[in-house]
Design a protein around this motif. Sequence first.
Motif, PDB file in Angstrom:
ATOM      1  N   THR A  40       9.150  -0.533  13.187  1.00 46.89           N
ATOM      2  CA  THR A  40       9.308  -1.883  12.635  1.00 46.89           C
ATOM      3  C   THR A  40       9.189  -1.809  11.115  1.00 46.89           C
ATOM      4  OG1 THR A  40       6.937  -2.354  12.618  1.00 46.89           O
ATOM      5  CG2 THR A  40       8.133  -2.871  14.663  1.00 46.89           C
ATOM      6  N   ALA A  41       9.517  -2.918  10.454  1.00 45.73           N
ATOM      7  CA  ALA A  41       9.450  -2.969   8.987  1.00 45.73           C
ATOM      8  C   ALA A  41       8.138  -3.602   8.508  1.00 45.73           C
ATOM      9  CB  ALA A  41      10.641  -3.750   8.442  1.00 45.73           C
ATOM     10  N   ASP A  42       7.106  -3.555   9.354  1.00 49.93           N
ATOM     11  CA  ASP A  42       5.825  -4.199   9.021  1.00 49.93           C
ATOM     12  C   ASP A  42       5.191  -3.682   7.736  1.00 49.93           C
ATOM     13  OD1 ASP A  42       6.182  -5.485  11.388  1.00 49.93           O
ATOM     14  OD2 ASP A  42       4.614  -4.419  12.484  1.00 49.93           O
ATOM     15  N   GLY A  54      -2.741  19.193   0.915  1.00 47.17           N
ATOM     16  CA  GLY A  54      -2.037  18.899  -0.328  1.00 47.17           C
ATOM     17  C   GLY A  54      -2.061  17.408  -0.636  1.00 47.17           C
ATOM     18  N   THR A  55      -1.836  17.063  -1.885  1.00 47.41           N
ATOM     19  CA  THR A  55      -1.743  15.649  -2.265  1.00 47.41           C
ATOM     20  C   THR A  55      -0.325  15.164  -2.035  1.00 47.41           C
ATOM     21  OG1 THR A  55      -3.478  15.891  -3.913  1.00 47.41           O
ATOM     22  CG2 THR A  55      -2.018  13.998  -4.155  1.00 47.41           C
ATOM     23  N   VAL A  56      -0.201  14.058  -1.317  1.00 43.13           N
ATOM     24  CA  VAL A  56       1.124  13.522  -1.002  1.00 43.13           C
ATOM     25  C   VAL A  56       1.217  12.057  -1.421  1.00 43.13           C
ATOM     26  CG1 VAL A  56       1.424  15.111   0.950  1.00 43.13           C
ATOM     27  CG2 VAL A  56       0.519  12.803   1.365  1.00 43.13           C
ATOM     28  N   GLU A  57       2.460  11.596  -1.525  1.00 40.02           N
ATOM     29  CA  GLU A  57       2.710  10.179  -1.789  1.00 40.02           C
ATOM     30  C   GLU A  57       3.524   9.624  -0.645  1.00 40.02           C
ATOM     31  OE1 GLU A  57       4.415   9.819  -5.674  1.00 40.02           O
ATOM     32  OE2 GLU A  57       2.642  10.684  -6.628  1.00 40.02           O
ATOM     33  N   LEU A  58       3.143   8.451  -0.199  1.00 39.93           N
ATOM     34  CA  LEU A  58       3.826   7.780   0.899  1.00 39.93           C
ATOM     35  C   LEU A  58       4.513   6.530   0.356  1.00 39.93           C
ATOM     36  CD1 LEU A  58       4.259   7.188   4.018  1.00 39.93           C
ATOM     37  CD2 LEU A  58       2.062   5.975   3.916  1.00 39.93           C
ATOM     38  N   TYR A  59       5.808   6.420   0.629  1.00 40.15           N
ATOM     39  CA  TYR A  59       6.566   5.229   0.230  1.00 40.15           C
ATOM     40  C   TYR A  59       7.267   4.678   1.461  1.00 40.15           C
ATOM     41  CZ  TYR A  59       6.125   7.212  -4.460  1.00 40.15           C
ATOM     42  OH  TYR A  59       5.639   7.744  -5.611  1.00 40.15           O
ATOM     43  N   VAL A  60       7.191   3.360   1.639  1.00 39.62           N
ATOM     44  CA  VAL A  60       7.901   2.735   2.755  1.00 39.62           C
ATOM     45  C   VAL A  60       8.824   1.654   2.217  1.00 39.62           C
ATOM     46  CG1 VAL A  60       7.689   1.588   4.991  1.00 39.62           C
ATOM     47  CG2 VAL A  60       5.881   3.138   4.221  1.00 39.62           C
ATOM     48  N   GLN A  61      10.087   1.720   2.628  1.00 38.79           N
ATOM     49  CA  GLN A  61      11.086   0.728   2.246  1.00 38.79           C
ATOM     50  C   GLN A  61      11.750   0.259   3.534  1.00 38.79           C
ATOM     51  OE1 GLN A  61      13.760   2.235  -0.676  1.00 38.79           O
ATOM     52  NE2 GLN A  61      14.456   0.214  -1.322  1.00 38.79           N
ATOM     53  N   GLY A  62      11.506  -0.990   3.900  1.00 35.61           N
ATOM     54  CA  GLY A  62      11.995  -1.461   5.185  1.00 35.61           C
ATOM     55  C   GLY A  62      11.333  -0.659   6.289  1.00 35.61           C
ATOM     56  N   ARG A  63      12.155   0.033   7.090  1.00 37.80           N
ATOM     57  CA  ARG A  63      11.611   0.904   8.142  1.00 37.80           C
ATOM     58  C   ARG A  63      11.578   2.361   7.707  1.00 37.80           C
ATOM     59  NH1 ARG A  63      15.131   0.109  13.307  1.00 37.80           N
ATOM     60  NH2 ARG A  63      13.851   1.880  13.952  1.00 37.80           N
ATOM     61  N   GLU A  64      12.151   2.649   6.540  1.00 38.13           N
ATOM     62  CA  GLU A  64      12.239   4.050   6.094  1.00 38.13           C
ATOM     63  C   GLU A  64      10.966   4.464   5.364  1.00 38.13           C
ATOM     64  OE1 GLU A  64      14.722   5.980   6.873  1.00 38.13           O
ATOM     65  OE2 GLU A  64      15.979   4.406   7.752  1.00 38.13           O
TER      66      GLU A  64
END
Length: 325
Positions: free
Chosen positions: A169-171, A290-300
């Motif tokens: 979902t795009a929540d 490791g250090t990571v970055e999380l990005y969410v756009q819509g469902r992606e």
Amino acid sequence: MTSLTLFTPSGVLAKAANLNRAAKRLTQLGFEVSIDADALARQQRFAGDDATRLAAIHRIADAAPSVALATRGGYGLTRLLDQLDWGRIAHSVEHGTRWVGYSDLTALQNGLIARNPGRKGGLSMWAGPLACDDFGRSEAEGGVDEVTRDCFLEAMSGALEAVGFRAPTADFDGLEARGRLWGGNLTVLCSMLGTPHWPKVKGGILFLEDVNEHPYRVERMLLQLQQAGVIDAQAAVLLGDFSGAARSPLDRGYGLKDAVAALRARTKTPVLTGLPFGHVRTKVCLPVGGTVELYVQGREAIVGWQSDPRLAHDAHDHAHDHHHH
């Protein structure tokens, strides 16, 4: 050529054929493969007794190949945690060894994070394939999964900088989080809680998967982590695959979605599902610790990181090529 050693730290290998097939395929993929002398050792359900498996890990740590790839998971690393010479493993990491696997390898990977709370530098622990599970399957059993193979090759070459996946979902549209990536198999992780091997990660990105655990058991373990304050202390939680358990006639509609809902109702930490990782054919590689970055756009959703400068001479941005992963 990249040196790669196959070793069996946990459960016994049922047959040598899968190990030989994996070694051959990995050689064809360009690795200089060696098989640890005790990879096929047997004692009960273990790949040799504790001393044998402990010696194998120390032997590989001292040899410091480019890649130490476990042949399979199962159970067995828990028995070794108190005896492991973590300094020797850290020494191999300083020499560029990547320790790769999932399932029972969760114990080794997170035990190392516990001892390197502020570790900087190379990406040394990878949640990724296991040799026999992922490279040892016969063609009749479905052979090698292409995404799993390509992701592993890219990770080991130093080029992999992101993996993408689609949430159901795009929540969580617009979510951005940054932190240390940790976790792995939920059952193994919960078994480490309260021990000296527990990584006290705050503000991290915790990823979890499991197999053959009924949804209520998954829920119970997730709530254990939440009640222990672990989930609330994270920037985000990523849930992979939790398949394989038989449904019970007592469930009356209860399932994994309800388990996830129970966790979400009790924490403000974003809990995303759909991470392509776990006891499944198609799995990405993830840099544990490791250090990571999380990005969410819509469902992606995209999980990205800085590639290892020691390996990637021509760093290019891979972030947007990975929607098929």
